[in-house]
Scaffold this active site. Structure first.
Site, PDB file in Angstrom:
ATOM      1  CG  HIS A  94      -1.828   1.153   1.322  1.00 55.28           C
ATOM      2  ND1 HIS A  94      -1.414   2.363   1.846  1.00 55.28           N
ATOM      3  CD2 HIS A  94      -3.116   1.327   0.962  1.00 55.28           C
ATOM      4  CE1 HIS A  94      -2.422   3.226   1.807  1.00 55.28           C
ATOM      5  NE2 HIS A  94      -3.469   2.616   1.272  1.00 55.28           N
ATOM      6  N   GLY A  95       1.871   1.252   0.880  1.00 59.12           N
ATOM      7  CA  GLY A  95       2.829   2.342   0.914  1.00 59.12           C
ATOM      8  C   GLY A  95       2.539   3.458   1.893  1.00 59.12           C
ATOM      9  CG  ASP A  96       0.467   6.992   3.724  1.00 58.34           C
ATOM     10  OD1 ASP A  96       1.020   6.924   4.842  1.00 58.34           O
ATOM     11  OD2 ASP A  96      -0.192   7.992   3.361  1.00 58.34           O
ATOM     12  CG  LEU A  97      -2.098  -0.241   5.832  1.00 58.17           C
ATOM     13  CD1 LEU A  97      -3.414   0.232   5.236  1.00 58.17           C
ATOM     14  CD2 LEU A  97      -1.881  -1.700   5.537  1.00 58.17           C
ATOM     15  CG  ASN A 101      -4.457   6.241   4.092  1.00 60.76           C
ATOM     16  OD1 ASN A 101      -5.264   7.162   4.001  1.00 60.76           O
ATOM     17  ND2 ASN A 101      -3.167   6.416   3.895  1.00 60.76           N
TER      18      ASN A 101
END
Length: 189
Positions: A94-97, A101
């Site tokens: 995801h990269g920004d979990l 979010n």
């Protein structure tokens, strides 16, 4: 739904099961104004160091939020990353979990929003889930049941949290400095 956290954990494991040939992505992504470079790398340690940690450390240094000593500690940490992370294939992350979010739809089912995707080490997403208050334990249990993690993943969390903490130091300053310095001292001394 009553099994929301279990579905969220197993759903994230299913996303992570999507694998790429190299670490990186076909395009750069963003966290606020910060560019997340996604040049391709064959190994996780070089990707994490060269695409995430070092560029952001230089930006923090230029803003006066990192010292020369911090840069030296980060350099030592980056040279040791292969010793800390287990070797895994690149997973779609995801990269920004963080908790903001992960939402639920009209039927009470988990839904991920606002991704900054790339092919990375899957422990990065898990570290983010524990950065600002942990997700409930059924999330991690369901994830581990679907796609077991290598031993010691919880102990490696500070390494996965370093970059997002540096992002917050860069964007907001002050309060995040001690967390970043603590991780640098632990792994870069």
């Amino acid at each position: 739904s009553k099994d929301y956290w279990e579905k969220a954990g197993s759903g994230l494991a299913a996303v992570h099961a999507i694998q790429g040939l190299e670490f990186g992505f076909y395009d750069d992504t963003f966290i606020g104004p910060i560019v997340k470079r996604n040049d391709h790398h064959k190994e996780w340690a070089s990707f994490y160091a060269e695409q995430r940690l070092i560029p952001l450390a230089r930006q923090c240094f230029d803003q006066g939020k990192f010292t020369q000593s911090n840069l030296h500690q980060l350099d030592r940490l980056c040279r040791q990353l292969n010793d800390h992370f287990p070797t895994e294939n690149p997973s779609l992350v995801h990269g920004d979990l963080w908790s903001g979010n992960l939402m639920c739809d009209d039927h009470g089912q988990p839904v991920l929003i606002d991704p900054a995707v790339y092919y990375g080490h899957r422990e990065m997403d898990l570290g983010m889930t524990a950065l600002f208050g942990r997700f409930p334990e059924p999330f991690y249990d369901a994830y581990h049941e679907q796609y077991p993690l290598e031993k010691g993943w919880r102990e490696r969390m500070p390494l996965t949290q370093l970059w997002p903490l540096m992002v917050h130091l860069f964007l907001f300053g002050g309060g995040y400095r001690s967390s970043v310095k603590s991780i640098l001292k632990q792994y870069g001394s």
